[in-house]
Scaffold this active site. Structure first.
Site, PDB file in Angstrom:
ATOM      1  N   ASP A  57      39.803  50.604  92.023  1.00 48.11           N
ATOM      2  CA  ASP A  57      38.996  49.418  92.287  1.00 48.11           C
ATOM      3  C   ASP A  57      39.862  48.182  92.098  1.00 48.11           C
ATOM      4  O   ASP A  57      40.834  48.207  91.340  1.00 48.11           O
ATOM      5  CB  ASP A  57      37.783  49.358  91.359  1.00 48.11           C
ATOM      6  CG  ASP A  57      36.753  48.360  91.899  1.00 48.11           C
ATOM      7  OD1 ASP A  57      35.971  48.744  92.789  1.00 48.11           O
ATOM      8  OD2 ASP A  57      36.757  47.199  91.461  1.00 48.11           O
TER       9      ASP A  57
ATOM     10  N   ARG B 142      36.240  51.871 102.080  1.00 44.86           N
ATOM     11  CA  ARG B 142      35.281  52.587 101.221  1.00 44.86           C
ATOM     12  C   ARG B 142      34.958  53.994 101.741  1.00 44.86           C
ATOM     13  O   ARG B 142      33.828  54.469 101.579  1.00 44.86           O
ATOM     14  CB  ARG B 142      33.980  51.799 101.066  1.00 44.86           C
ATOM     15  CG  ARG B 142      34.106  50.547 100.226  1.00 44.86           C
ATOM     16  CD  ARG B 142      33.997  50.899  98.742  1.00 44.86           C
ATOM     17  NE  ARG B 142      34.151  49.703  97.912  1.00 44.86           N
ATOM     18  CZ  ARG B 142      33.134  49.037  97.373  1.00 44.86           C
ATOM     19  NH1 ARG B 142      31.902  49.448  97.549  1.00 44.86           N
ATOM     20  NH2 ARG B 142      33.360  47.982  96.641  1.00 44.86           N
TER      21      ARG B 142
ATOM     22  N   TYR C   3      35.438  37.209  90.437  1.00 43.16           N
ATOM     23  CA  TYR C   3      34.728  38.100  89.501  1.00 43.16           C
ATOM     24  C   TYR C   3      35.072  37.767  88.055  1.00 43.16           C
ATOM     25  O   TYR C   3      34.226  37.849  87.162  1.00 43.16           O
ATOM     26  CB  TYR C   3      35.051  39.571  89.803  1.00 43.16           C
ATOM     27  CG  TYR C   3      34.426  40.053  91.092  1.00 43.16           C
ATOM     28  CD1 TYR C   3      33.105  40.482  91.128  1.00 43.16           C
ATOM     29  CD2 TYR C   3      35.137  40.052  92.284  1.00 43.16           C
ATOM     30  CE1 TYR C   3      32.513  40.912  92.314  1.00 43.16           C
ATOM     31  CE2 TYR C   3      34.561  40.472  93.480  1.00 43.16           C
ATOM     32  CZ  TYR C   3      33.244  40.902  93.484  1.00 43.16           C
ATOM     33  OH  TYR C   3      32.672  41.313  94.657  1.00 43.16           O
TER      34      TYR C   3
ATOM     35  N   ARG D 183      31.710  62.072  90.982  1.00 42.65           N
ATOM     36  CA  ARG D 183      31.412  60.852  90.219  1.00 42.65           C
ATOM     37  C   ARG D 183      30.546  61.190  88.994  1.00 42.65           C
ATOM     38  O   ARG D 183      30.773  60.665  87.904  1.00 42.65           O
ATOM     39  CB  ARG D 183      30.696  59.886  91.161  1.00 42.65           C
ATOM     40  CG  ARG D 183      30.041  58.696  90.568  1.00 42.65           C
ATOM     41  CD  ARG D 183      31.016  57.560  90.383  1.00 42.65           C
ATOM     42  NE  ARG D 183      30.265  56.355  90.035  1.00 42.65           N
ATOM     43  CZ  ARG D 183      29.676  56.173  88.868  1.00 42.65           C
ATOM     44  NH1 ARG D 183      29.750  57.088  87.933  1.00 42.65           N
ATOM     45  NH2 ARG D 183      29.006  55.065  88.638  1.00 42.65           N
TER      46      ARG D 183
ATOM     47  N   ARG E 257      29.701  56.590  97.887  1.00 43.15           N
ATOM     48  CA  ARG E 257      28.405  57.216  97.605  1.00 43.15           C
ATOM     49  C   ARG E 257      27.685  57.791  98.813  1.00 43.15           C
ATOM     50  O   ARG E 257      26.717  58.527  98.653  1.00 43.15           O
ATOM     51  CB  ARG E 257      27.497  56.212  96.896  1.00 43.15           C
ATOM     52  CG  ARG E 257      27.890  56.014  95.438  1.00 43.15           C
ATOM     53  CD  ARG E 257      27.301  54.746  94.879  1.00 43.15           C
ATOM     54  NE  ARG E 257      27.890  53.607  95.570  1.00 43.15           N
ATOM     55  CZ  ARG E 257      27.614  52.338  95.298  1.00 43.15           C
ATOM     56  NH1 ARG E 257      26.736  52.039  94.380  1.00 43.15           N
ATOM     57  NH2 ARG E 257      28.205  51.369  95.969  1.00 43.15           N
TER      58      ARG E 257
HETATM   59  O1  CP3 Z   1      38.105  52.154 100.135  1.00 41.42           O
HETATM   60  C1  CP3 Z   1      38.103  53.125  99.336  1.00 41.42           C
HETATM   61  O2  CP3 Z   1      37.511  54.194  99.557  1.00 41.42           O
HETATM   62  C2  CP3 Z   1      38.941  53.017  98.086  1.00 41.42           C
HETATM   63  C3  CP3 Z   1      38.262  52.662  96.896  1.00 41.42           C
HETATM   64  C4  CP3 Z   1      37.751  51.236  96.693  1.00 41.42           C
HETATM   65  C5  CP3 Z   1      36.628  50.969  95.861  1.00 41.42           C
HETATM   66  N1  CP3 Z   1      36.509  49.622  95.732  1.00 41.42           N
HETATM   67  C6  CP3 Z   1      35.787  51.983  95.238  1.00 41.42           C
HETATM   68  C7  CP3 Z   1      34.459  51.604  94.698  1.00 41.42           C
HETATM   69  C8  CP3 Z   1      38.259  50.014  97.111  1.00 41.42           C
HETATM   70  C9  CP3 Z   1      39.407  49.722  98.052  1.00 41.42           C
HETATM   71  C10 CP3 Z   1      37.464  49.000  96.487  1.00 41.42           C
HETATM   72  C11 CP3 Z   1      37.721  47.562  96.656  1.00 41.42           C
HETATM   73  C12 CP3 Z   1      36.791  46.595  96.070  1.00 41.42           C
HETATM   74  N2  CP3 Z   1      36.132  46.668  94.875  1.00 41.42           N
HETATM   75  C13 CP3 Z   1      36.519  45.324  96.634  1.00 41.42           C
HETATM   76  C14 CP3 Z   1      37.120  44.794  97.917  1.00 41.42           C
HETATM   77  C15 CP3 Z   1      36.551  45.392  99.124  1.00 41.42           C
HETATM   78  C16 CP3 Z   1      35.063  45.261  99.281  1.00 41.42           C
HETATM   79  O3  CP3 Z   1      34.418  46.288  99.400  1.00 41.42           O
HETATM   80  O4  CP3 Z   1      34.590  44.116  99.304  1.00 41.42           O
HETATM   81  C17 CP3 Z   1      35.620  44.670  95.785  1.00 41.42           C
HETATM   82  C18 CP3 Z   1      35.032  43.283  95.988  1.00 41.42           C
HETATM   83  C19 CP3 Z   1      35.402  45.520  94.659  1.00 41.42           C
HETATM   84  C20 CP3 Z   1      34.571  45.225  93.448  1.00 41.42           C
HETATM   85  C21 CP3 Z   1      33.474  46.172  93.332  1.00 41.42           C
HETATM   86  N3  CP3 Z   1      33.603  47.500  93.003  1.00 41.42           N
HETATM   87  C22 CP3 Z   1      32.103  45.907  93.500  1.00 41.42           C
HETATM   88  C23 CP3 Z   1      31.506  44.552  93.874  1.00 41.42           C
HETATM   89  C24 CP3 Z   1      31.424  47.095  93.268  1.00 41.42           C
HETATM   90  C25 CP3 Z   1      29.941  47.299  93.211  1.00 41.42           C
HETATM   91  C26 CP3 Z   1      29.311  47.275  94.535  1.00 41.42           C
HETATM   92  C27 CP3 Z   1      29.000  48.670  94.935  1.00 41.42           C
HETATM   93  O5  CP3 Z   1      29.305  49.022  96.078  1.00 41.42           O
HETATM   94  O6  CP3 Z   1      28.413  49.374  94.101  1.00 41.42           O
HETATM   95  C28 CP3 Z   1      32.386  48.095  93.003  1.00 41.42           C
HETATM   96  C29 CP3 Z   1      32.139  49.521  92.726  1.00 41.42           C
HETATM   97  C30 CP3 Z   1      32.840  50.525  93.583  1.00 41.42           C
HETATM   98  N4  CP3 Z   1      34.152  50.481  93.963  1.00 41.42           N
HETATM   99  C31 CP3 Z   1      32.262  51.724  94.085  1.00 41.42           C
HETATM  100  C32 CP3 Z   1      33.275  52.402  94.784  1.00 41.42           C
HETATM  101  C33 CP3 Z   1      33.186  53.744  95.455  1.00 41.42           C
HETATM  102  C34 CP3 Z   1      30.841  52.179  93.854  1.00 41.42           C
HETATM  103  C35 CP3 Z   1      30.616  52.479  92.398  1.00 41.42           C
HETATM  104  C36 CP3 Z   1      30.154  53.880  92.100  1.00 41.42           C
HETATM  105  O7  CP3 Z   1      30.595  54.871  92.709  1.00 41.42           O
HETATM  106  O8  CP3 Z   1      29.335  53.989  91.191  1.00 41.42           O
END
Ligand code: CP3
Length: 351
Positions: A81, A31, A157, A44, A35
């Site tokens: 994602d 990640r 999910y 974003r 944010r």
């Molecule tokens: O690592 C990176 O920088 C690459 C981008 C990346 C994102 N999600 C961006 C993201 C990667 C590799 C993921 C993987 C992901 N997504 C996983 C597996 C790894 C982990 O973190 O557990 C999972 C379970 C998801 C599903 C997901 N996406 C959830 C549960 C959420 C919401 C939780 C949160 O942090 O808000 C997301 C949203 C998400 N994916 C964001 C980002 C930067 C935040 C959303 C936003 O910017 O508004």
């Protein structure tokens, strides 16, 4: 892989995946585009919704590169994602502000039968275009990682329709209706193979399979829904891209990390922060590169506690194949100064 040996020879993380111990170890953060970075929040906001950002090659490339420019990490990870796969299979995904992902929950076998694997990767063409754009813009020596969600985690999910604390809906579904669940997993394996192959062909040096929810399964279920599908993905990808480099991240797998490593064929394993480092050194590192495993909360706290954890990581795992990372993604509360401190501490370390 589209590039020759020379292009990847300078990439430290690639060398570690290919079997070399490199010191100081290469560094990236799960990640790392997110944010906690003001420049991410600005892009974003410009993109509109989170999925609009994932499907916009220009802006997705920009946010992928932001942490590379700011921190000089050794690897970039494609910005996307794990839930773009369900989206491409025909289950609409929404991200509402402050609520995490939302999908229409799967409740019947027919909904699984209707998932469209054919053409799924074509529907993800903007993400594949992003991979090529990132590679073209990245410094030569920076490794590019692609990724997908592991079938189990993606299925949790799709069945619950949202994040849950213990993935009870998917666990119950798999116990109650194993044949239908197995069919869902097969479709996720097939679409993940196609998706990862497309990323590797577009210029990713390696791919990571995120199994964030591996740790909620009992041993029998872990073998069925984590080890077997991961092995099927590894075999399926390597049948099309021989020698493909693959990192597994079965978060929370405890004692089952050893079987995961022995039985899936991954080149590296991502460890959550509860994995003991001497166990990792003795039982995992002889067989694969290890990645991790600083507690992400230390990106909030920093200070002496962060320094001590980095020193312990390097002391216990720095002599073998190591990729310095967190044990899970950095949170929105993570502080930039602590990311800088982490990187400096790793790069200044001596064995
Ligand atoms: O690592 C990176 O920088 C690459 C981008 C990346 C994102 N999600 C961006 C993201 C990667 C590799 C993921 C993987 C992901 N997504 C996983 C597996 C790894 C982990 O973190 O557990 C999972 C379970 C998801 C599903 C997901 N996406 C959830 C549960 C959420 C919401 C939780 C949160 O942090 O808000 C997301 C949203 C998400 N994916 C964001 C980002 C930067 C935040 C959303 C936003 O910017 O508004």
């Amino acid at each position: 892989m589209s590039e020759g040996q020379n292009a990847t020879a300078d990439r430290k993380l690639v060398r570690v995946l290919d079997g070399e111990s490199v010191f100081p170890p290469p560094i990236w953060l799960m990640r790392q585009a997110g944010r906690y970075l003001p420049e991410y929040r600005a892009t974003r906001a410009e993109a509109g919704s989170f999925l609009d950002l994932c499907y916009n090659p220009e802006l997705a490339t920009e946010v992928t590169l932001q942490p590379i420019r700011r921190f000089g990490f050794d690897a970039a990870i494609l910005f996307s994602d794990i839930l773009v796969i369900p989206d491409a299979l025909g289950r609409k995904v929404r991200f509402s502000e402050g609520h995490g992902p939302q999908l229409d929950p799967i409740t019947t076998d027919e909904e699984i039968d209707r998932l469209r694997v054919d053409g799924a990767v074509e529907r993800l063409a903007p993400v594949i275009e992003t991979v090529g754009r990132i590679r073209a813009a990245l410094p030569e020596e920076v490794t590019l990682l692609g990724f997908c969600g592991a079938p189990w985690t993606v299925a949790t999910y799709m069945i619950a329709g949202e994040g849950t604390p213990d993935q009870a809906p998917a666990r119950l579904f798999a116990y109650r209706n194993e044949a239908a669940f197995a069919k869902l997993m097969e479709k996720l394996v097939a679409s993940s193979v196609d998706y990862l192959v497309a990323q590797l062909e577009a210029g990713a040096d390696a791919v990571q399979v995120f199994d964030t929810w591996a740790g909620v399964l009992d041993e029998v279920s872990f073998r069925k829904w984590v080890i077997e599908p991961t092995r099927a993905i590894v075999d399926g990808v390597r049948a099309k891209v021989p020698g493909a480099r693959i990192i597994g991240f079965p978060r929370g797998s405890g004692l089952l990390y050893t079987d995961f490593v022995a039985e899936t064929g991954v080149n590296a394993v991502g460890m959550d922060w509860t994995v003991p480092r001497e166990f990792a050194r003795d039982r995992l590192q002889p067989n694969v590169a290890v990645q991790g495993n600083i507690d992400p909360l230390l990106m909030i706290e920093g200070g002496a506690a962060l320094d001590a954890s980095v020193d312990d990581l390097v002391e216990k795992l720095g002599r073998g194949r190591l990729i310095a990372n967190l044990g899970h993604g950095i949170t929105p509360q993570g502080r930039i100064e602590n990311v800088e401190r982490f990187i400096r501490r790793v790069r200044d370390a001596r064995l």
